[in-house]
Design a protein around this motif. Structure first.
Motif, mmCIF file in Angstrom:
data_model
loop_
_atom_site.group_PDB
_atom_site.id
_atom_site.type_symbol
_atom_site.label_atom_id
_atom_site.label_comp_id
_atom_site.label_asym_id
_atom_site.label_seq_id
_atom_site.Cartn_x
_atom_site.Cartn_y
_atom_site.Cartn_z
ATOM 1 N N UNK A 99 7.785 -16.690 -55.100
ATOM 2 C CA UNK A 99 7.644 -17.378 -56.379
ATOM 3 C C UNK A 99 6.316 -16.951 -56.991
ATOM 4 N N UNK A 100 6.318 -16.681 -58.298
ATOM 5 C CA UNK A 100 5.083 -16.312 -58.996
ATOM 6 C C UNK A 100 4.229 -17.548 -59.240
ATOM 7 N N UNK A 101 2.954 -17.461 -58.921
ATOM 8 C CA UNK A 101 1.982 -18.529 -59.078
ATOM 9 C C UNK A 101 1.258 -18.255 -60.399
ATOM 10 N N UNK A 102 1.567 -19.037 -61.473
ATOM 11 C CA UNK A 102 1.077 -18.712 -62.804
ATOM 12 C C UNK A 102 -0.179 -19.455 -63.226
ATOM 13 N N UNK A 103 -0.283 -20.747 -62.968
ATOM 14 C CA UNK A 103 -1.430 -21.528 -63.449
ATOM 15 C C UNK A 103 -1.688 -22.706 -62.525
#
Length: 180
Positions: A99-103
């Protein structure tokens, strides 16, 4: 002849719209059920944590903790705030779930019996990977407690639906004895 075709085309278009709506509803229903199940699990874990907090306050009021109880407390709730470790834990879980960790944002609340860090974060991935990430978040030894979660569908890439997860959760810590 022209009016019949117009009515027929409108009817077919309406059927396509209805079919698309039904397909969307049936496609998102399993994810909604799984999210509801995860919310229930989060509530159970929150109640378990509240019980631990109550037990801690009772034992603290008595002024004694056995060695076993102290070790259990140390294992479940870290001594002092370690924001860098929290970020590393979240990043590690997001990588393992693909999963991409964005903010990420932190909010510290020390005015409670057990100080908390409220964390708001956003992630992106497939719905399966997002669910895997939420499960990893719930069973993390730092005792993250999910307060709010929202999932929005953004796009489809190579047949996979990509979703955004906005989640608010809490992590607990104990003030170190040297600070009072």
């Amino acid at each position: 002849m022209y009016t019949e075709r117009k009515i027929h085309t409108g009817f077919v278009g309406t059927l396509f719209v209805i079919a698309a709506v039904l397909l969307f509803l049936f496609h998102t229903r399993p994810a909604q059920k799984e999210l509801n199940g995860l919310k229930m699990q989060a509530q159970v874990l929150s109640q378990e944590l509240a019980g631990l907090q109550e037990k801690r306050s009772q034992l603290t009021a008595q002024g004694t903790l056995t060695e076993v109880e102290q070790k259990e407390l140390d294992r479940k709730i870290p001594l002092a705030l370690e924001q860098d470790q929290i970020v590393l834990d979240i990043e590690k879980m997001s990588k393992s779930a693909d999963v991409s960790f964005n903010a990420l944002t932190f909010n510290l609340d020390q005015n409670t019996l057990l100080p908390t860090v409220t964390i708001s974060a956003s992630f992106q991935g497939t719905s399966t990977n997002i669910m895997r990430f939420l499960k990893a978040l719930e069973v993390n030894p730092r005792k993250f407690v999910i307060r709010d979660a929202g999932v929005t569908r953004t796009e489809s890439v190579e047949g996979l639906d990509i979703v955004n997860l906005n989640v608010t959760f809490q992590s607990f810590f104990r003030p170190s004895p040297s600070r009072g």
